[in-house]
Design an enzyme around this catalytic site. Structure first.
Site, PDB file in Angstrom:
ATOM      1  N   TYR A 104       1.109  -1.104   0.141  1.00 13.41           N
ATOM      2  CA  TYR A 104      -0.266   0.558  -0.089  1.00 13.41           C
ATOM      3  C   TYR A 104       0.799   0.827   0.473  1.00 13.41           C
ATOM      4  O   TYR A 104       1.769   1.094   0.526  1.00 13.41           O
ATOM      5  CB  TYR A 104      -0.839  -0.007   1.583  1.00 13.41           C
ATOM      6  CG  TYR A 104      -1.777  -0.723   1.336  1.00 13.41           C
ATOM      7  CD1 TYR A 104      -3.117  -0.402   0.342  1.00 13.41           C
ATOM      8  CD2 TYR A 104      -2.137  -1.388   2.661  1.00 13.41           C
ATOM      9  CE1 TYR A 104      -4.090  -1.632   0.279  1.00 13.41           C
ATOM     10  CE2 TYR A 104      -3.379  -1.853   2.290  1.00 13.41           C
ATOM     11  CZ  TYR A 104      -4.832  -2.440   1.608  1.00 13.41           C
ATOM     12  OH  TYR A 104      -5.648  -3.176   1.861  1.00 13.41           O
ATOM     13  N   ASN A 208     -10.223  -0.350  -2.660  1.00 12.78           N
ATOM     14  CA  ASN A 208      -9.482  -0.985  -1.773  1.00 12.78           C
ATOM     15  C   ASN A 208     -11.217  -1.223  -1.303  1.00 12.78           C
ATOM     16  O   ASN A 208     -11.847  -0.344  -0.377  1.00 12.78           O
ATOM     17  CB  ASN A 208      -8.468  -0.724  -1.426  1.00 12.78           C
ATOM     18  CG  ASN A 208      -8.399  -2.006  -0.315  1.00 12.78           C
ATOM     19  OD1 ASN A 208      -8.008  -3.217  -0.859  1.00 12.78           O
ATOM     20  ND2 ASN A 208      -8.351  -2.185   1.097  1.00 12.78           N
ATOM     21  N   GLU A 209     -10.979  -2.940  -1.396  1.00  8.92           N
ATOM     22  CA  GLU A 209     -12.514  -2.881  -1.057  1.00  8.92           C
ATOM     23  C   GLU A 209     -13.647  -2.141  -1.287  1.00  8.92           C
ATOM     24  O   GLU A 209     -14.559  -1.904  -0.217  1.00  8.92           O
ATOM     25  CB  GLU A 209     -12.288  -3.104   0.791  1.00  8.92           C
ATOM     26  CG  GLU A 209     -10.711  -4.690   0.734  1.00  8.92           C
ATOM     27  CD  GLU A 209     -11.132  -5.346   2.458  1.00  8.92           C
ATOM     28  OE1 GLU A 209     -11.598  -4.207   3.157  1.00  8.92           O
ATOM     29  OE2 GLU A 209     -11.106  -6.616   2.220  1.00  8.92           O
ATOM     30  N   GLU A 305      -4.994 -10.218  -1.526  1.00 12.50           N
ATOM     31  CA  GLU A 305      -4.710 -10.236  -0.120  1.00 12.50           C
ATOM     32  C   GLU A 305      -5.555 -11.364   0.245  1.00 12.50           C
ATOM     33  O   GLU A 305      -6.781 -11.774   0.666  1.00 12.50           O
ATOM     34  CB  GLU A 305      -5.796  -9.005   1.197  1.00 12.50           C
ATOM     35  CG  GLU A 305      -5.451  -7.304   0.916  1.00 12.50           C
ATOM     36  CD  GLU A 305      -5.579  -5.958   1.309  1.00 12.50           C
ATOM     37  OE1 GLU A 305      -6.938  -6.799   2.035  1.00 12.50           O
ATOM     38  OE2 GLU A 305      -5.593  -5.052   0.866  1.00 12.50           O
ATOM     39  N   TYR A 376       1.091  -8.496  13.062  1.00 12.28           N
ATOM     40  CA  TYR A 376       0.163  -9.197  12.453  1.00 12.28           C
ATOM     41  C   TYR A 376       0.162 -10.720  12.686  1.00 12.28           C
ATOM     42  O   TYR A 376      -0.191 -11.297  11.692  1.00 12.28           O
ATOM     43  CB  TYR A 376       0.677  -8.727  11.228  1.00 12.28           C
ATOM     44  CG  TYR A 376      -0.712  -8.936  10.302  1.00 12.28           C
ATOM     45  CD1 TYR A 376      -1.818  -8.040  10.317  1.00 12.28           C
ATOM     46  CD2 TYR A 376      -1.789  -9.882   9.934  1.00 12.28           C
ATOM     47  CE1 TYR A 376      -2.814  -7.504   9.945  1.00 12.28           C
ATOM     48  CE2 TYR A 376      -3.188  -9.977   8.698  1.00 12.28           C
ATOM     49  CZ  TYR A 376      -3.095  -8.714   9.160  1.00 12.28           C
ATOM     50  OH  TYR A 376      -5.020  -8.340   8.128  1.00 12.28           O
TER      51      TYR A 376
HETATM   52  C1  GAL Z   1      -8.847  -5.778   4.329  1.00 19.62           C
HETATM   53  C2  GAL Z   1      -8.588  -4.514   3.745  1.00 19.62           C
HETATM   54  C3  GAL Z   1      -7.216  -4.388   4.037  1.00 19.62           C
HETATM   55  C4  GAL Z   1      -6.561  -4.407   6.569  1.00 19.62           C
HETATM   56  C5  GAL Z   1      -6.981  -6.148   6.427  1.00 19.62           C
HETATM   57  C6  GAL Z   1      -7.596  -6.204   7.470  1.00 19.62           C
HETATM   58  O1  GAL Z   1      -9.936  -6.057   4.395  1.00 19.62           O
HETATM   59  O2  GAL Z   1      -8.524  -4.383   2.728  1.00 19.62           O
HETATM   60  O3  GAL Z   1      -6.642  -3.128   4.090  1.00 19.62           O
HETATM   61  O4  GAL Z   1      -7.930  -4.138   6.442  1.00 19.62           O
HETATM   62  O5  GAL Z   1      -8.348  -6.631   5.781  1.00 19.62           O
HETATM   63  O6  GAL Z   1      -6.273  -6.128   8.239  1.00 19.62           O
END
Ligand code: GAL
Length: 980
Positions: A104, A208-209, A305, A376
């Site tokens: 990003y 995004n989303e 993702e 994470y």
């Molecule tokens: C996804 C989103 C990311 C991040 C992730 C959770 O849905 O595209 O930017 O928020 O969830 O870590």
């Protein structure tokens, strides 16, 4: 190579848009006929100055006509504020089998104000893209404009909260700002496109989303605008969007791409729970609207993702964050095998793991929901250390790079095995068969290999999966079957090498087709072999590295079969060099490999003492390691091995931080006589915030006065407090915010954002009202001053496109009971942004505004103290100390700062290292106690200044108590680190 007319490529598609070349013919430019998937692993991509085509069909991407399985990991340059270390993480990814990095780019990180953009220093996107290309990784670029990402405002700059127009729509004001941002980003990206050979940018994501306004004109116009903007800025690689929750949104032809076809991929994301069954989201899934890739049958299965861990929320009653060790435990290596293999088995050939290195939401970067660490639970931890989760990534990544059969798989006849879910696939060109055996149960399952004509036992551990292959080429020989997992096949000099892996102690059988009786030598380890009916069977129990050399048998090139247990497999490092392929065994990491003349030059890391062994091109006789010549000897397995082990890493000493502390209390703003005449008067009456301006009140929202990050002070002047019984301070901060107030210098108390009810969370409005009694002695006529400090969390994200990033931050309304004085307010937040550290480094505390966090600040006049402390009082106190580190040159020590205390104590600390805001510790919330200190900001050979800004509720004694450095990991090697 010649371009297929139907391959998506720069020239054809810019022609279609009529942008670059002024042409008008519409060209359909997707679905290329690929060239055959043969030959050795392709050279890693580089900024090679050549033109390349990036096309695709339903199976996979086609880069220069050759199939590519994208095996990508996400990292965020903005979460590692030390550009030298980008190379470290990228090299680790590349070495462990990733071929792509996905990033990003966060608008707020680069833009402190409209028309102001910074791409220098820690924000140097050009440097990041150069480094990725030098490392041999493709790049997937994702600059939003909205990114989510658990970052402040979901990536929107603070200043955007105070502008007109609905974000994430086709609103012209919003689009004008978006264009400003994209123009800046694209000017850099256009220099790094793989199509033009300037770099390795392979794919580019818009938005995004985006699951709001999907069927409305404003949503479609917005996407069309972004598409055209990006194309008109010269970005000619395929574009895509990341569809949230597999809604089938933004598939090809769902919005206007200006007549261009074939330049758009469909991508969707997924974060499946480890407790659920891995979903079938690829082309071979059950289909339907939630079926993932089935929504777009003519583009390859693409997951931009896929969960590689999960973010951890704050601790405490409401959020209950448990720390990242727990996240990594829940989504461990077996999770990766089980879920990622299911993806491959569903025909997904573009795979990106979010996150692969999570890093740190330093300063005021975190969205309100998360704390500073963004580790994470990823495969590479926040301290840049490899974890066991790299084992499956490494094995699968190497396999996908080296064995081309996996880029084109169709479903084959169903196979059933009791107790297991089996996916059976075949490559229609090579007729190789692939089996994914998945165990969703809680006990291991013993089964028989489902390859016809075999009765091989396979065990699949509980909640795990394994990949088996039959009929794949291992160099010139064919693997008939094996119950070990294939990892790679390459040619090194005169011989071919194949690696198969499994768990330590596992009994493996590997059958190779051999036209005649081969000669078999067990070079190292223990193995049995037999030959019958054109089949060589090799049996070995996995233990370290078993080496079996096969010569003859109908093929003149010898094959060295390496059977590696899991731990050993991640010490095998295949590399491509212009002189040929190289396989290195031993060190903890191989960063680079090159061949010049008879020398193989390697750089990398060791942790423990280890031998290094190299299979290299013909004629190589020497090895250098990190620049030093090694004494080597040739082995009977065709390698060069170091005569002496390479040394491991020595002990790293870290100083105790007990001494040298100095202390000073601040918040002079609470004193009645404080001069606030230079502060901004709260004179506004209207706002673009989604929070309504309360009737009869001036706008008090900090963003409307240009204060977007960190703490804000308010001083309200009024005359006559007679009759005033209490004062109510309504405020809005997000999650862990707080407010503390003083009347005429007398503390009124602290109010902390309580656990909100569900509905207020849904609306993203974490607002509450603090009510403080007015002390009787102050209920007097005459002038009074109400001083209020608001600790904000950052702006909400805007996942639903409802402008939730525009929810107010700061005070919202102030009323009294028993009196109704007219209050005139002034406020003060952060000073002008630090030109190097950027807008998110500082808030508006007195110490921050006066440089108390900076290493150059003279604190000699402050009180000398020792820790631990147990002071009680409402307000802000700073502690500073200096410490020296003398880590050996050539050692990469990763250091963290630990804060700990009795969890009943209500205080929080902002941690400044050499002026950099390394995060926020909340003693009675947690769960974070260890804060990563990136080298470059941390001087590992020199002097460092640590400043702690402690904000105490005043309800309990306050620390700091325990403050110490800790080693997060160390290796001999590393990358050169420049001071930030
Ligand atoms: C996804 C989103 C990311 C991040 C992730 C959770 O849905 O595209 O930017 O928020 O969830 O870590």
């Amino acid at each position: 190579m010649g371009l297929s007319r139907r391959t998506f490529n720069a020239l054809a598609c810019t022609t279609a848009l009529g942008l670059a070349l002024g042409g008008s013919a519409a060209v359909t430019c997707a679905y290329a006929a690929p060239t055959a998937p043969t030959g050795p692993a392709p050279a890693p991509p580089a900024a090679d100055g050549r033109r390349h085509t990036i096309g695709f069909d339903r199976y996979s991407l086609l880069v220069d006509g050759r199939r590519l399985v994208v095996w990508s990991g996400e990292m965020h340059p903005f979460r590692l504020p030390s550009p030298s270390l980008w190379r470290d993480v990228l090299q680790k990814m590349r070495a462990h089998g990733y071929n792509t990095v996905s990033i990003y780019v966060s608008w707020n990180y680069h833009s402190p104000a409209p028309e102001q953009y910074d791409f220098t220093g820690i924000r140097d996107l050009d440097l990041f893209l150069r480094t990725a290309a030098e490392t041999g990784l493709y790049v997937i670029l994702r600059p939003g404009p909205y990114i989510n990402a658990e970052i402040d405002g979901g990536g929107f700059p603070g200043w955007l909260t105070a502008t007109k127009g609905a974000a994430r729509t086709a609103d012209p004001t919003y689009l004008s700002y978006v264009d400003e941002w994209l123009t800046q980003v694209n000017a850099i990206v256009a220099r790094h496109l793989y199509t033009k050979g300037g770099g390795t940018v392979l794919l580019y994501q818009i938005e995004n989303e985006y699951d709001s306004h999907v069927t409305e004109p404003t949503g479609r116009d917005y996407m069309a605008h972004l598409y055209k903007k990006v194309r008109s800025d010269g970005i000619d690689v395929p574009l895509f969007h990341n569809d949230k929750g597999r809604n089938g949104y933004w598939v090809p032809s769902s919005f206007d791409t200006g007549g261009e076809q074939g330049g758009w991929l469909y991508g969707f994301d997924g974060y499946p729970s480890p407790d659920k069954l891995p979903p079938d989201w690829g082309h071979f899934g059950t289909g339907g609207i939630k079926g993932g890739a089935t929504a777009s049958p003519r583009t390859p299965g693409f997951v931009p993702e896929f969960g590689g861990g999960w973010f951890d929320p704050w601790g405490g009653a409401w959020f209950d964050g448990k720390g990242y060790a727990e996240s990594r435990r829940q989504r461990d290596a077996a999770y990766e095998r089980r879920f990622y293999l299911t993806n491959l088995a569903n025909g997904i050939t573009l795979h990106s793991v979010y996150m692969t290195f999570g890093g740190t939401s330093w300063g005021w970067l975190p969205a309100p929901v998360v704390y500073t660490s963004y580790d994470y639970g990823a495969a590479i931890d926040e301290g840049r250390q490899p974890t066991a989760k790299l084992i499956p990534m490494h094995q699968l990544g190497q396999l996908l790079r080296h064995v081309p059969d996996f880029a084109k798989l169709d479903r084959a006849a169903d196979v059933t095995v009791d107790g297991l879910k089996v996916y059976h696939l075949t490559n229609p060109d090579t007729h190789a068969h692939v089996y994914v055996l998945r165990n969703d149960g809680t006990e291991p399952v013993d089964a028989t290999l489902p390859v016809p004509g075999t009765d091989l036992p396979v065990t699949v551990p509980a909640r795990d999966a394994r990949l088996l292959a039959a009929g794949i080429a291992l160099g010139r020989r064919k693997l008939r079957y094996s119950n070990a997992r294939p990892m790679l096949a390459l040619t090194a000099g005169r011989q071919e090498i194949a690696v198969l892996t499994g768990q330590s102690g596992e009994a493996t059988v590997t059958a190779l087709e051999c036209a005649s009786l081969p000669k078999v030598t067990v070079v190292e380890g223990e193995a049995e072999h037999s030959y019958a009916d054109g089949l060589l069977r090799i049996e070995a129990e996995l233990d370290g590295l078993t080496r079996v050399l096969v010569t003859g048998g109908g093929t003149s090139t010898p094959l060295l079969l390496l059977l590696a247990d899991d731990e050993t497999s991640v010490r095998l490092w295949p590399r491509e060099t212009p002189s040929g392929q190289v396989l290195v065994y031993g060190p903890a990491l191989v960063r680079t490999a090159s061949v010049s003349g008879e020398t193989v030059r390697l750089t990398g890391d060791t942790v423990r003492a280890t031998e290094v062994e190299v299979w290299g091109p013909r004629g190589t006789r020497r090895i250098t390691w990190n620049g030093g010549d090694l004494k080597v000897h040739a082995t009977s397995g065709g390698s060069l091995r170091s005569a002496e082990p390479l040394p491991g890493v020595g002990k790293v000493d870290l100083p105790a931080l007990r001494d040298g502390w100095r202390r000073k209390t601040e918040n002079p703003e609470s004193a009645p006589g404080y001069d606030d005449s230079a502060w901004k008067p709260a004179t506004r009456t209207t706002s673009y915030s989604t929070t309504p301006v309360p009737a009869g009140q001036p706008v008090l929202f900090a963003d409307d006065y240009g204060f977007h990050y960190g703490d804000v002070w308010y001083r309200g002047h009024f005359v006559d407090a007679r009759g005033a019984e209490s004062v109510s301070l309504a405020y809005s901060t997000g999650t862990q915010g707080l407010l503390m107030a003083w009347l005429d210098g007398r503390p009124l108390g602290t109010h902390r954002m309580p656990v909100p009810d569900n509905s207020s969370v849904r609306q993203g409005s974490w607002a509450d009202t603090a009510v403080f009694a007015v002390p009787e002695e102050l209920r007097t006529a005459g002038a009074h001053v109400l001083s209020v400090l608001v600790r904000r969390m950052q702006h909400d994200q805007d996942g639903k496109a409802q402008d939730t990033h525009k929810v107010a931050r700061g005070l919202t309304a102030v009323t009294f009971t028993g009196a109704a004085p007219q209050v005139s307010w002034r406020l003060q937040g952060e000073a002008v942004p630090d030109p190097v550290r950027g807008p998110q480094n500082n808030g508006g505390l007195h110490g921050e505004r006066h440089g108390w966090h900076l290493p150059t600040f003279a604190d000699g006049g402050w009180e000398a103290v020792r820790l631990p402390r147990a002071d009680q009082g409402q307000g802000v106190t700073w502690y500073r100390t200096r410490f020296r580190l003398a880590v050996d040159a050539g050692v990469d020590a990763s250091v963290g700062l630990v804060l700990d205390d009795d969890p009943a104590r209500a205080y929080r600390v902002q941690i400044f290292l050499n002026g950099w805001n390394m995060g926020q510790y909340i003693n009675d919330v947690g769960p974070q106690h260890t804060f990563a200190l990136p080298n470059g900001i941390l001087r590992t050979r020199g002097s460092n200044t640590l400043a702690l800004a402690v904000l105490s509720d005043g309800t309990t004694p306050s620390g700091p108590s325990e403050v110490r450095l800790t080693l997060l990991g160390a290796a001999a090697g590393g990358v050169p680190v420049a001071a930030v």
